[in-house]
Design a protein around this motif. Structure first.
Motif, short mmCIF file in Angstrom:
data_model
loop_
_atom_site.label_atom_id
_atom_site.label_comp_id
_atom_site.label_asym_id
_atom_site.label_seq_id
_atom_site.Cartn_x
_atom_site.Cartn_y
_atom_site.Cartn_z
N ILE A 60 0.90 -1.14 0.10
CA ILE A 60 -0.16 -0.03 0.10
C ILE A 60 0.75 1.32 -0.14
N ARG A 64 4.16 1.91 -3.35
CA ARG A 64 3.93 0.57 -2.74
C ARG A 64 5.03 0.18 -1.72
N SER A 81 -17.27 -8.14 0.16
CA SER A 81 -17.00 -6.93 0.92
C SER A 81 -15.58 -6.87 1.06
N GLN A 83 -13.30 -7.61 -1.19
CA GLN A 83 -12.80 -6.90 -2.57
C GLN A 83 -13.08 -5.37 -2.61
N ASN A 84 -14.31 -5.20 -2.09
CA ASN A 84 -14.88 -3.85 -2.28
C ASN A 84 -14.54 -2.94 -1.07
N LEU A 87 -9.64 -4.62 0.26
CA LEU A 87 -8.65 -4.52 -0.70
C LEU A 87 -8.72 -3.34 -1.60
N GLU A 88 -9.79 -3.10 -2.11
CA GLU A 88 -9.88 -1.64 -2.84
C GLU A 88 -9.42 -0.34 -2.32
N SER A 89 -9.85 -0.46 -0.90
CA SER A 89 -9.55 0.91 -0.23
C SER A 89 -8.21 0.92 0.09
N MET A 91 -5.54 -0.58 -1.49
CA MET A 91 -4.53 -0.48 -2.42
C MET A 91 -4.86 0.67 -3.31
N PHE A 92 -5.83 1.26 -3.50
CA PHE A 92 -6.18 2.32 -4.44
C PHE A 92 -6.49 3.85 -3.83
N ASN A 93 -7.10 3.75 -2.76
CA ASN A 93 -7.52 4.86 -2.23
C ASN A 93 -6.49 5.81 -1.25
N GLN A 95 -3.26 5.38 -2.57
CA GLN A 95 -1.99 5.03 -3.34
C GLN A 95 -1.03 6.31 -3.35
#
Length: 534
Positions: A60, A64, A81, A83-84, A87-89, A91-93, A95
């Protein structure tokens, strides 16, 4: 010189002992390691590298740089849940955040994840392996970061569950059809739908040193007797066993320690029955994984009541309850009374009936007691076989088996036709008892009464009834007399025992159970006047 040597040795011993105590304290705490790879190794080693334990490593932050890992038990969580919202929060939110520059301290990053990144409602902090394993195996997702000795447990329970089923053992003509399932949260939610009040409280404990099963106690604050709640809490805390798999485990461990064949704890699969009992001041106990709830304290008359009793008119319910009590006494005393009359008291029978019975028994080689014993044992075997066999053929086998064996036994001259009739009426009457646990108690005591009737006639039956009455009056369920409101006799509570008063007459709760907030309403509703109706 010797003095200094001794003091030096004592100091070394003290330092070693203090070092040893610190190591023991650290071991008892079982804190998380700062290295993520070491935590992963510890989890795999402790759980035997089980294939249902999923471990996902990722990175993260900007470029990274920071390693992170999530741990969860496959089948106990909602994978969508993860994934949404995890992990998404992660790895992307975040970054664009440079952790080395923008994060002032480790606590700052943890607070940032907690406040702004993880979009979940149930979030707990953890710092040791004991909480990690308990929460992960209970259906939580564990999040750990490399270089941190603190992590998060994210509540995302899910997986395959049976929906809200239909009641099978407590069938009703009217009223709701829903029943409890094996999910504790589903069961508590069903009860919340029935009682939408802030005074409905739940207390959850983990019982079982190995299974760590969630056991929840429900009651309505302000209606329940606080002494009963404290007694239930005390008995649950005293449970020390490796596993709790069903409510039967808890029932045997918390029931009053009195040798009796009668059930002192009521169990139900219906949320409406549970809600009605809580409104009377009782306590309900739920066990995760069991589709039943335990109700305490329980009274003898409670086992003759059904949910339909409160959904139909009072006169109909009163008739049905009288039939249940009659069926109870027939199931308990039917064969023993027949044995006593035909063996010791033939003068009580009309002469034509006595001659007819004597003619039937002319070719029977056994006395009445042996006849009844053989038929009762045969019927119990068929009943148990019908329960254990597959549902498609179990009922047919029990019915056909009873008819075939009864007819063949009469034709072979082993038993008389009158004995088959008596046993059949007794068996049918036992089904009138609404509670299965009380019905089993009646089936057990029936053999005792048969033996006393064969030995002493009606005198043995009367003496055994007196002894049974004394035994029932001596029982208590969590401090409440088992036979109340019959013994002790409470006039105000007779409105819902054998007779059921109309709804406008049920304006008070059982006095010995609640002992406070007795009135259901400020003033009882007036009885409707038929003259005012057009």
């Amino acid at each position: 010189m010797g003095f200094f040597n001794k003091s030096l040795i004592n100091r070394r011993k003290q330092s070693l002992s203090s070092l040893k105590s610190q190591n023991q304290e650290h071991t008892q705490k079982n804190d998380l390691h700062s290295s993520l790879s070491e935590n992963i190794r510890k989890v795999k080693e402790t759980l035997g590298d089980s294939d249902d334990i999923i471990i996902r490593e990722f990175r993260i932050g900007k470029e990274r740089k920071l390693k992170a890992g999530i741990f969860y038990t496959d089948g106990l969580i909602d994978t969508a849940s993860i994934q949404n919202f995890v992990l998404e929060s992660l790895m992307f939110n975040i970054q664009d955040i440079d952790i080395d520059k923008n994060v002032a301290s480790k606590d700052h990053l943890l607070q940032l994840l907690k406040d702004s990144v993880l979009a979940v409602g149930d979030l707990k902090e953890l710092t040791d392996y004991n909480h990690l394993f308990n929460l992960m195996l209970a259906g939580n997702v564990i999040l750990l970061l490399d270089g941190y000795t603190q992590g998060f447990a994210i509540g995302m329970k899910g997986g395959k569950e049976r929906g809200v089923p239909e009641a099978t053992s407590e069938n009703t003509v009217r009223g709701p059809k829903e029943a409890y399932s094996e999910s504790l949260r589903t069961n508590t939610a069903l009860l919340r739908r029935k009682i939408n009040d802030q005074n409905l409280w739940f207390e959850t404990k983990k019982l079982g040193t190995v299974t760590k099963t969630n056991v929840s106690m429900a009651y309505i604050k302000g209606i329940v007797n606080d002494k009963v709640v404290e007694e239930v809490r005390k008995r649950l805390d005293q449970i020390n066993i490796d596993g709790i798999l069903e409510t039967g485990y808890v029932e045997e461990l918390i029931q009053d320690k009195t040798f009796t064949p009668f059930p002192t704890i009521f169990h139900t699969e219906r949320p409406d029955v549970t809600a009605a009992n809580l409104l009377e001041g009782r306590v309900a106990i739920f066990v995760d994984g069991s589709p039943h709830a335990l109700i305490v304290p329980s009274l003898f008359v409670q086992f003759f009541q059904t949910a339909d009793d409160y959904y139909q008119r009072a006169d109909i319910v009163t008739l049905l309850r009288i039939l249940r009590f009659i069926g109870f006494f027939i199931a308990l005393l039917g064969p023993s009374f027949y044995i006593a009359v035909t063996t010791f008291h033939q003068e009580m029978l009309p002469t034509p009936l006595l001659i007819n019975l004597a003619a039937q028994r002319e070719g029977v080689p056994f006395p009445a007691f042996i006849e009844a014993l053989m038929m009762e044992v045969t019927f119990e075997i068929l009943r148990e076989a019908g329960v254990r066999m597959p549902r498609a053929i179990g009922q047919a086998v029990s019915i056909v088996g009873t008819l075939v064996i009864g007819t063949a036994a009469v034709d072979a001259g082993i038993v008389s036709a009158a004995m088959v009739i008596v046993v059949a009426i007794t068996a049918i009457s036992s089904f009138l008892v609404s509670s299965d646990s009380l019905s089993i108690s009646v089936r057990m005591l029936r053999f005792v009464f048969m033996g006393l009737a064969a030995s002493f006639g009606l005198f043995g039956i009367i003496v055994s009834l007196i002894a049974l009455s004394n035994h029932l009056c001596s029982l208590r369920s969590f401090g409440i007399p088992y036979m109340s409101p019959l013994a002790p006799f409470i006039v105000e509570d007779q409105k819902d025992v054998i007779f059921r008063f109309p709804r406008w007459g049920l304006f008070s709760r059982p006095r010995l159970i609640s002992q406070k907030n007795i009135k259901r309403e400020d003033t009882p509703l007036p009885k409707p006047d038929p003259r005012n109706q057009k």
